[in-house]
Design a protein around this motif. Structure first.
Motif, PDB file in Angstrom:
ATOM      1  N   LEU A  53      12.990 -27.691  -3.409  1.00 31.32           N
ATOM      2  CA  LEU A  53      12.580 -26.792  -2.525  1.00 31.32           C
ATOM      3  C   LEU A  53      11.786 -25.498  -2.836  1.00 31.32           C
ATOM      4  CD1 LEU A  53      16.253 -27.148  -5.255  1.00 31.32           C
ATOM      5  CD2 LEU A  53      16.301 -25.758  -2.509  1.00 31.32           C
ATOM      6  N   GLU A  54      10.667 -25.920  -3.480  1.00 33.95           N
ATOM      7  CA  GLU A  54       9.726 -25.383  -3.488  1.00 33.95           C
ATOM      8  C   GLU A  54       9.729 -24.103  -4.545  1.00 33.95           C
ATOM      9  OE1 GLU A  54       8.699 -23.084   0.690  1.00 33.95           O
ATOM     10  OE2 GLU A  54       8.059 -25.850   1.648  1.00 33.95           O
ATOM     11  N   LEU A  55      10.068 -24.724  -5.650  1.00 30.72           N
ATOM     12  CA  LEU A  55       9.973 -23.838  -6.610  1.00 30.72           C
ATOM     13  C   LEU A  55       9.109 -23.440  -7.588  1.00 30.72           C
ATOM     14  CD1 LEU A  55      13.376 -25.287  -8.261  1.00 30.72           C
ATOM     15  CD2 LEU A  55      13.171 -23.377  -7.261  1.00 30.72           C
ATOM     16  N   LYS A  56       8.626 -22.237  -8.574  1.00 33.29           N
ATOM     17  CA  LYS A  56       7.719 -22.061  -8.539  1.00 33.29           C
ATOM     18  C   LYS A  56       7.695 -22.538 -10.201  1.00 33.29           C
ATOM     19  CE  LYS A  56       6.281 -19.993  -5.405  1.00 33.29           C
ATOM     20  NZ  LYS A  56       4.990 -20.788  -4.082  1.00 33.29           N
ATOM     21  N   ILE A  57       9.078 -21.913 -10.867  1.00 38.40           N
ATOM     22  CA  ILE A  57       8.729 -22.809 -12.428  1.00 38.40           C
ATOM     23  C   ILE A  57       8.221 -24.243 -12.706  1.00 38.40           C
ATOM     24  CG2 ILE A  57      10.509 -20.971 -12.631  1.00 38.40           C
ATOM     25  CD1 ILE A  57      12.773 -23.209 -13.078  1.00 38.40           C
ATOM     26  N   ARG A  58       8.230 -24.343 -13.380  1.00 33.64           N
ATOM     27  CA  ARG A  58       8.018 -25.742 -14.305  1.00 33.64           C
ATOM     28  C   ARG A  58       9.663 -26.911 -14.123  1.00 33.64           C
ATOM     29  NH1 ARG A  58       7.006 -23.272 -19.122  1.00 33.64           N
ATOM     30  NH2 ARG A  58       7.816 -25.139 -20.509  1.00 33.64           N
ATOM     31  N   PHE A  59       8.676 -27.803 -13.630  1.00 35.80           N
ATOM     32  CA  PHE A  59      10.011 -28.896 -13.394  1.00 35.80           C
ATOM     33  C   PHE A  59      10.786 -28.778 -15.298  1.00 35.80           C
ATOM     34  CE2 PHE A  59      11.448 -33.254 -13.751  1.00 35.80           C
ATOM     35  CZ  PHE A  59      12.237 -32.967 -12.853  1.00 35.80           C
ATOM     36  N   SER A  60       9.712 -28.892 -15.763  1.00 31.06           N
ATOM     37  CA  SER A  60      11.041 -28.821 -17.290  1.00 31.06           C
ATOM     38  C   SER A  60      12.369 -27.926 -17.361  1.00 31.06           C
ATOM     39  CB  SER A  60      10.013 -29.732 -18.581  1.00 31.06           C
ATOM     40  OG  SER A  60       9.478 -28.595 -18.967  1.00 31.06           O
ATOM     41  N   LEU A  61      10.852 -26.897 -17.033  1.00 35.31           N
ATOM     42  CA  LEU A  61      12.247 -25.805 -17.600  1.00 35.31           C
ATOM     43  C   LEU A  61      13.289 -25.795 -16.253  1.00 35.31           C
ATOM     44  CD1 LEU A  61      12.628 -23.421 -18.672  1.00 35.31           C
ATOM     45  CD2 LEU A  61      11.103 -21.946 -17.482  1.00 35.31           C
ATOM     46  N   TRP A  62      12.903 -25.982 -15.799  1.00 31.99           N
ATOM     47  CA  TRP A  62      14.212 -25.749 -14.758  1.00 31.99           C
ATOM     48  C   TRP A  62      15.363 -27.224 -14.581  1.00 31.99           C
ATOM     49  CZ3 TRP A  62      15.214 -30.092 -10.448  1.00 31.99           C
ATOM     50  CH2 TRP A  62      15.672 -30.053  -9.800  1.00 31.99           C
ATOM     51  N   VAL A  63      14.813 -27.570 -15.249  1.00 33.75           N
ATOM     52  CA  VAL A  63      15.880 -28.601 -15.764  1.00 33.75           C
ATOM     53  C   VAL A  63      16.474 -28.297 -16.256  1.00 33.75           C
ATOM     54  CG1 VAL A  63      16.645 -31.126 -16.965  1.00 33.75           C
ATOM     55  CG2 VAL A  63      14.222 -31.000 -14.532  1.00 33.75           C
ATOM     56  N   SER A  64      15.651 -28.187 -17.754  1.00 33.99           N
ATOM     57  CA  SER A  64      16.982 -27.002 -18.857  1.00 33.99           C
ATOM     58  C   SER A  64      17.763 -26.504 -18.627  1.00 33.99           C
ATOM     59  CB  SER A  64      16.044 -27.250 -20.102  1.00 33.99           C
ATOM     60  OG  SER A  64      14.683 -25.834 -19.080  1.00 33.99           O
ATOM     61  N   LYS A  65      17.710 -25.044 -17.642  1.00 35.36           N
ATOM     62  CA  LYS A  65      18.052 -23.855 -17.166  1.00 35.36           C
ATOM     63  C   LYS A  65      18.746 -24.802 -16.020  1.00 35.36           C
ATOM     64  CE  LYS A  65      14.821 -20.755 -17.775  1.00 35.36           C
ATOM     65  NZ  LYS A  65      13.983 -18.873 -16.657  1.00 35.36           N
ATOM     66  N   ASN A  66      19.473 -25.911 -15.356  1.00 34.07           N
ATOM     67  CA  ASN A  66      19.764 -26.331 -14.287  1.00 34.07           C
ATOM     68  C   ASN A  66      21.300 -26.950 -14.655  1.00 34.07           C
ATOM     69  OD1 ASN A  66      19.691 -24.181 -11.816  1.00 34.07           O
ATOM     70  ND2 ASN A  66      17.690 -24.971 -12.542  1.00 34.07           N
ATOM     71  N   MET A  68      22.626 -23.045  -6.293  1.00 33.00           N
ATOM     72  CA  MET A  68      21.955 -22.736  -6.847  1.00 33.00           C
ATOM     73  C   MET A  68      20.306 -21.551  -7.553  1.00 33.00           C
ATOM     74  SD  MET A  68      23.427 -24.977  -9.887  1.00 33.00           S
ATOM     75  CE  MET A  68      22.871 -24.283 -11.760  1.00 33.00           C
ATOM     76  N   SER A  69      19.789 -22.384  -6.565  1.00 31.45           N
ATOM     77  CA  SER A  69      18.184 -21.636  -5.883  1.00 31.45           C
ATOM     78  C   SER A  69      17.968 -20.202  -5.458  1.00 31.45           C
ATOM     79  CB  SER A  69      17.347 -22.881  -5.720  1.00 31.45           C
ATOM     80  OG  SER A  69      18.002 -22.731  -4.601  1.00 31.45           O
ATOM     81  N   LYS A  70      19.297 -20.241  -4.886  1.00 30.10           N
ATOM     82  CA  LYS A  70      19.581 -18.609  -4.043  1.00 30.10           C
ATOM     83  C   LYS A  70      18.040 -18.228  -3.432  1.00 30.10           C
ATOM     84  CE  LYS A  70      22.431 -17.432  -7.509  1.00 30.10           C
ATOM     85  NZ  LYS A  70      23.052 -16.082  -9.105  1.00 30.10           N
ATOM     86  N   THR A  71      17.813 -19.839  -2.444  1.00 35.65           N
ATOM     87  CA  THR A  71      16.533 -19.433  -1.963  1.00 35.65           C
ATOM     88  C   THR A  71      16.992 -20.115  -0.508  1.00 35.65           C
ATOM     89  OG1 THR A  71      15.285 -21.721  -1.882  1.00 35.65           O
ATOM     90  CG2 THR A  71      15.134 -19.301  -3.121  1.00 35.65           C
ATOM     91  N   GLU A  72      16.068 -19.680   0.581  1.00 40.21           N
ATOM     92  CA  GLU A  72      16.686 -19.992   2.350  1.00 40.21           C
ATOM     93  C   GLU A  72      16.387 -21.176   1.801  1.00 40.21           C
ATOM     94  OE1 GLU A  72      17.253 -18.265   5.056  1.00 40.21           O
ATOM     95  OE2 GLU A  72      18.551 -16.601   3.344  1.00 40.21           O
ATOM     96  N   LYS A  73      15.482 -21.860   1.650  1.00 44.00           N
ATOM     97  CA  LYS A  73      14.890 -23.185   1.716  1.00 44.00           C
ATOM     98  C   LYS A  73      15.707 -24.050   1.235  1.00 44.00           C
ATOM     99  CE  LYS A  73      11.697 -26.317   2.396  1.00 44.00           C
ATOM    100  NZ  LYS A  73      11.063 -26.479   3.755  1.00 44.00           N
ATOM    101  N   GLY A  74      16.569 -23.588  -0.164  1.00 46.46           N
ATOM    102  CA  GLY A  74      17.455 -24.011  -0.463  1.00 46.46           C
ATOM    103  C   GLY A  74      18.885 -24.207  -0.091  1.00 46.46           C
ATOM    104  N   LYS A  75      19.054 -23.552   1.213  1.00 46.10           N
ATOM    105  CA  LYS A  75      20.143 -23.062   2.072  1.00 46.10           C
ATOM    106  C   LYS A  75      20.039 -24.725   3.024  1.00 46.10           C
ATOM    107  CE  LYS A  75      21.527 -19.365   1.798  1.00 46.10           C
ATOM    108  NZ  LYS A  75      21.665 -16.918   2.591  1.00 46.10           N
ATOM    109  N   GLU A  76      18.631 -24.434   3.715  1.00 40.36           N
ATOM    110  CA  GLU A  76      18.045 -25.533   4.360  1.00 40.36           C
ATOM    111  C   GLU A  76      18.207 -26.538   3.991  1.00 40.36           C
ATOM    112  OE1 GLU A  76      13.757 -26.676   7.116  1.00 40.36           O
ATOM    113  OE2 GLU A  76      14.096 -24.529   5.755  1.00 40.36           O
ATOM    114  N   VAL A  77      17.756 -26.858   3.245  1.00 39.86           N
ATOM    115  CA  VAL A  77      17.471 -28.228   2.154  1.00 39.86           C
ATOM    116  C   VAL A  77      18.906 -29.069   1.929  1.00 39.86           C
ATOM    117  CG1 VAL A  77      17.677 -30.091   0.176  1.00 39.86           C
ATOM    118  CG2 VAL A  77      15.640 -27.938   0.953  1.00 39.86           C
TER     119      VAL A  77
END
Length: 250
Positions: free
Chosen positions: A25-38, A84-93
């Protein structure tokens, strides 16, 4: 179809590594933070499972293996995380996962998987049957020789027991010394202290003529049933089997 995210299969279920999805998804936030938020809206054990993975990192000119926290996600959870990523990459994946699911649920693919499962179960059953047969053969072999021992209540001379193992009496006595059953005292084989007084051996008199032709009496050692069982157990622990139990003897 090009593989965007690696899919693994466990127990006939498609799963996705959370770290692989995070990178895809080419996310910019830390992996652990992404997990805790989602991950709060998902149920562990149903939507995902906690696992650890190994990764190699450079350390003082060498390579060190470190454990990383990861999660195995169901395809449904992975699709929701893409939304939930609300990105174009998210739509593609997400579209990629939908195509993966479509192929997975294709009737022909279901039949293939079912056939593969049956083949695997059949192979496993054959292996189990083979192992059971080997165990049964070993058990029968042991029972056969123990039946020989138990079926012969009379005490036997060492030469008779040695023949069961393909040895001469002289070499078999040396073998029993080597495995710690007996030792020689004044030219006679004597049990080691640990085996004395346990009815492993008995003595019988025999008459012979000396060099002058006179009758003389001497005592000879004979092995009881308990003693022969002792020999069998000790030698088996040393990978020495009677001829009746050896695979290389037809």
């Amino acid at each position: 179809m090009q593989e965007l995210i690696r899919i693994t299969v466990q127990n006939d279920q498609q799963l996705v590594s959370a770290r692989d999805l995070y990178k895809g998804l080419e996310l910019k936030i830390r992996f652990s933070l992404w997990v805790s938020k989602n991950f709060d809206s998902f149920e562990e054990g149903q939507d995902f499972t906690s696992v650890s993975t190994d990764t190699e990192v450079s350390n003082n000119g060498g390579v060190q293996v470190r454990k990383l926290q990861d999660y195995l996600l169901t395809i449904d959870m992975a699709k929701e995380l893409c939304m939930m990523s609300k990105t174009e990459k998210g739509k593609e994946v997400r579209k990629y996962f939908i195509e993966v699911e479509r192929k997975w649920n294709d009737p022909q693919e279901i039949v293939k998987r079912g056939y593969a499962i049956l083949q695997n179960e059949n192979t496993q059953l054959k292996l189990e049957n083979k192992n059971l047969t080997i165990q049964l053969e070993e058990s029968n072999k042991k029972a056969d020789y123990l039946d020989v021992i138990l079926g012969t209540p009379d005490a036997l001379a060492i030469s008779q027991i040695a023949a069961d193992y393909g040895y001469s009496a002289v070499n078999f006595n040396k073998l029993l010394h080597k495995v710690g059953i007996q030792h020689k005292v004044n030219g006679q084989w004597i049990l080691y202290r640990a085996y004395m007084g346990k009815n492993y051996v008995t003595t019988k008199p025999f008459i012979y003529k000396d060099h002058k032709g006179n009758n003389r009496t001497s005592l000879s050692t004979y092995w009881t049933q308990a003693g022969r069982k002792l020999i069998y157990d000790v030698l088996k622990d040393n990978d020495i089997l009677p001829l009746i139990e050896r695979d290389d003897i037809a």
